[in-house]
Design a protein around this motif. Structure first.
Motif, short mmCIF file in Angstrom:
data_model
loop_
_atom_site.label_atom_id
_atom_site.label_comp_id
_atom_site.label_asym_id
_atom_site.label_seq_id
_atom_site.Cartn_x
_atom_site.Cartn_y
_atom_site.Cartn_z
N TYR B 53 7.30 -3.14 -5.80
CA TYR B 53 8.37 -3.68 -4.96
C TYR B 53 7.80 -4.65 -3.92
N ASN B 54 6.60 -4.36 -3.45
CA ASN B 54 5.97 -5.24 -2.46
C ASN B 54 5.72 -6.62 -3.06
N LEU B 55 5.26 -6.60 -4.32
CA LEU B 55 5.01 -7.86 -5.01
C LEU B 55 6.32 -8.66 -5.13
N TYR B 56 7.38 -7.95 -5.52
CA TYR B 56 8.70 -8.58 -5.64
C TYR B 56 9.16 -9.14 -4.28
N LEU B 57 9.02 -8.30 -3.23
CA LEU B 57 9.45 -8.73 -1.90
C LEU B 57 8.79 -10.03 -1.47
N SER B 58 7.51 -10.20 -1.89
CA SER B 58 6.75 -11.35 -1.41
C SER B 58 7.33 -12.66 -1.94
N PHE B 59 8.17 -12.58 -2.96
CA PHE B 59 8.82 -13.79 -3.48
C PHE B 59 10.25 -13.94 -2.95
N MET B 271 -4.40 -7.51 9.85
CA MET B 271 -3.42 -6.42 9.78
C MET B 271 -2.41 -6.51 10.93
N LEU B 272 -2.88 -6.96 12.07
CA LEU B 272 -1.99 -7.11 13.21
C LEU B 272 -0.96 -8.20 12.94
N HIS B 273 -1.41 -9.27 12.30
CA HIS B 273 -0.51 -10.35 11.92
C HIS B 273 0.57 -9.84 10.96
N VAL B 274 0.14 -9.04 9.97
CA VAL B 274 1.10 -8.45 9.03
C VAL B 274 2.08 -7.56 9.79
N TYR B 275 1.54 -6.73 10.67
CA TYR B 275 2.38 -5.82 11.44
C TYR B 275 3.41 -6.59 12.26
N ALA B 288 5.21 -9.23 3.35
CA ALA B 288 4.78 -8.72 2.04
C ALA B 288 3.84 -9.72 1.38
N ALA B 289 4.18 -11.02 1.49
CA ALA B 289 3.31 -12.04 0.91
C ALA B 289 1.94 -12.02 1.58
N LEU B 290 1.93 -11.88 2.90
CA LEU B 290 0.64 -11.77 3.61
C LEU B 290 -0.16 -10.58 3.10
N SER B 291 0.53 -9.47 2.88
CA SER B 291 -0.19 -8.26 2.45
C SER B 291 -0.73 -8.43 1.04
N VAL B 292 0.01 -9.15 0.19
CA VAL B 292 -0.48 -9.37 -1.17
C VAL B 292 -1.78 -10.19 -1.14
N ILE B 293 -1.82 -11.18 -0.25
CA ILE B 293 -3.05 -11.98 -0.15
C ILE B 293 -4.23 -11.11 0.29
N LEU B 294 -3.99 -10.24 1.27
CA LEU B 294 -5.07 -9.37 1.72
C LEU B 294 -5.51 -8.44 0.58
#
Lengths: 284, 323
Positions: B53-59, B271-275, B288-294
């Motif tokens: 779902y995270n991958l989907y969210l990132s789009f 992680m703070l940026h994602v948060y 979510a896109a940021l987290s996928v890159i990490l």
């Protein structure tokens, strides 16, 4: 390999000098915390180095319970700790047992998946999980904090158990099965009592992680103060640069969080090393 | 008549039960599914589904108040990250800076002190405890303690500096000192790795050293040719765990600095940026896109490290990949 006495002596001095100096540097932050937790407000604000406070303000500790809802923070934290311990001791050992002893179909595919989830960073799951728990109305409740723990959602613990259980001799397993013990019986009556070191080690980890968890409580219960854990309470109390005359209370609070961990590790340190090394977790 | 029917019925039941029992005996390993059921439920609910779902969210452009299916925007989030987001490169730089120093320094310190403790010095257990105790301190408490120690006015470090005539340093409010402060804090916890190294060192067979002594190997050569090679699996393990953890550093900055990473975002870690994107700005799709890159960075780093390990990690004679 005959060393001259003077050279050997010098090496000894050097070794002890390095160790002692290092140990002092490591202990100073803790000593300073203890010292600051026993200072009055005035003593903190004189801004001069004083390691032994005069007078010693022991009343900071009882006062902490008046200025902060410590009992509620502790109770909330303990809910998470208990869920965590249950998960670590029951579902995790069951899964570890199955992966070690029961050749169920698909095991050889599921085990690599278990290992892979150990490497799956939390960052790629945190947002969907939040949205999911929000959708079912569980934000601002303990649900998201305890459900994963109750299910024993921790691949690392399962892996440790699996390694330990594999080390238990086949004879013991076979004779119990021949005597008519079911798999549950072997798990509960034979393997669990034999696994005290690894059970103790995992329990310590589970306690530690639940006690220290910050990000999850922050996201799920951060906005409802009556559900705060100790970690959230301490975070809210911490001062910012410039306004730190309550530094003594902050350090008293820190000590309140540190002491239980010290006790747990003091009684568990023996098991921690035997449990983890016996599980061979470092060899893969 | 009645009795014989009853008997027939009974034998039928017995037959049925026997067959079931035989079937179960042949398939008894299926009980394993009961054993792994809680873990498997957790795997699906808390790992597999969120990951997909995270991958989907990132789009998508999922923001607060989005109802129903979030609007699909293709690669827009990713394009924005690489073209417009000035905090992306900043936070990535800060994170790599942090772990580039803290991970190797921690490993070095842990290994060095473990080596010294392994010389069988008297009082070794006391020293071991003293070095280990700080890593038992909860991270939130350790962070608060260092926020106090490094405090510009009331902190002990600056009070010591003043005592010996060094001008006080604005550890947590000067952009130059925020990252070093975070690294210092991380070094305080090297004891956990030290314990692991020490356990590894103590399991090295003594006869290897005795053989080397007969061959006339000096202590440095023994270190290089026996100790370090035999410890490479442990070093590898700690390096991997350290890097994966280092990429996700969060609490220390959130608690010790502030949610923006301090002046000039010198402490803004990834992680703070994602948060911030997810839980402050509620831009879930973007976060979510940021987290996928990490995730991809951590993934490729892990693969590269595992791949390189064939060249420098010593697995002994045993099969390294037994299941």
């Amino acid at each position: 390999m005959i060393e001259q006495p003077s050279r050997k002596f010098l090496r000894h001095v050097l070794v002890y000098a390095v160790l002692t100096l290092g140990a002092i540097v490591m202990m100073v932050p803790l000593l300073w915390t203890v010292s600051t937790s026993l200072k009055t407000r005035d003593q903190v604000s004189i801004r001069r180095l004083e390691l032994i406070p005069d007078p010693i303000a022991l009343e900071n500790y009882p006062n902490l319970f008046e200025v902060q809802p410590m009992l509620r923070f502790t109770g909330n934290t303990m809910i998470i700790v208990v869920a965590s311990l249950f998960g670590a001791l029951v579902p995790c050992t069951l899964a570890g047992y199955a992966f070690a002893r029961i050749p169920f179909p698909g095991r050889k595919y599921l085990f690599p998946i278990l290992l892979a989830t150990m490497m799956l960073p939390y960052v790629v799951r945190i947002i969907p999980l939040f949205l999911f728990f929000d959708e079912i109305g569980w934000t601002r409740t303990f649900g998201p904090l305890i459900l994963p723990r109750l299910l024993g959602h921790n691949a690392f613990y399962i892996f440790l158990y699996r390694q330990f259980f594999r080390g238990i001799p086949d004879d013991i397993y076979d004779s119990a099965r021949i005597d008519g013990c079911s798999e549950f019986g072997v798990w509960w009556r034979i393997f669990m009592p034999m696994s005290r070191p690894v059970l103790a080690a995992v329990s310590i980890f589970a306690f530690e992680f639940a006690w220290n968890d910050f990000l999850n409580p922050l996201i799920y219960v951060g906005s409802s103060q009556n559900l705060w854990t100790l970690a959230l309470g301490l975070n809210a109390l911490k001062g910012f640069e410039g306004a730190d005359s309550s530094l003594n209370i902050v350090m008293t609070f820190s000590m309140f969080m540190i002491i239980p961990m010290l006790v747990v590790f003091y009684f568990g340190q023996k098991h921690l090393i035997t449990g983890v090394t016996a599980s061979g977790s470092l060899k893969g | 008549m009645q009795a014989s029917l009853q008997a027939k019925h009974n034998s039928g039941a017995a037959n049925w039960q026997t067959r079931l029992r035989e079937w179960w005996f042949r398939h008894r390993s299926l009980i394993g599914f009961v054993f792994i059921a809680p873990w498997f439920a957790g795997l699906i609910i808390f790992d597999v589904m969120p990951f997909i779902y995270n991958l989907y969210l990132s789009f998508t452009d999922y923001q607060i108040g989005t109802r129903g299916a979030p609007p699909w925007i293709g690669l827009d989030n990713y394009i924005k990250i690489f073209t417009e987001d000035k905090f992306f490169s900043k936070s990535m730089y800060n994170t790599v800076y942090y772990l580039g120093f803290s991970v190797p320094l921690r490993l070095f310190l842990a290994f060095f002190i473990a080596l010294i403790l392994n010389l069988r010095v008297r009082g070794m257990q006391i020293y071991r405890t003293l070095f280990y105790v700080p890593s038992v301190v909860p991270l939130i408490a350790a962070t608060v303690i260092f926020a106090g120690l490094l405090n510009t006015r009331y902190g002990m470090i600056n009070q010591l500096f003043v005592l010996v005539g060094i001008p006080p340093v604005r550890w947590l409010s000067s952009p130059d000192w925020i990252k070093p402060s975070l690294i210092i804090l991380s070094l305080w916890g090297f004891g956990a790795q030290m314990i692991i190294f020490l356990a590894g060192l103590q399991s090295i067979p003594q006869d290897l050293y005795e053989a080397a002594a007969i061959d006339g190997g000096g202590s440095l050569r023994r270190l290089r040719h026996i100790t370090v090679p035999l410890m490479t699996p442990t070093i590898f393990f700690n390096l991997l765990i350290g890097v994966i953890g280092g990429f996700q550093v969060f609490l220390q900055v959130f608690v010790m600095i502030d949610t923006n990473g301090g002046p000039l975002q010198a402490g803004l870690v990834y992680m703070l940026h994602v948060y911030n994107k997810a839980f402050r700005d509620f831009e879930f799709g973007y976060a979510a896109a940021l987290s996928v890159i990490l995730f991809l960075i951590i993934f490729f780093f892990t693969v590269a490290l595992v791949y390189s390990s064939n060249r420098w990690v010593y697995y002994g004679d045993e099969e390294s990949n037994e299941a």
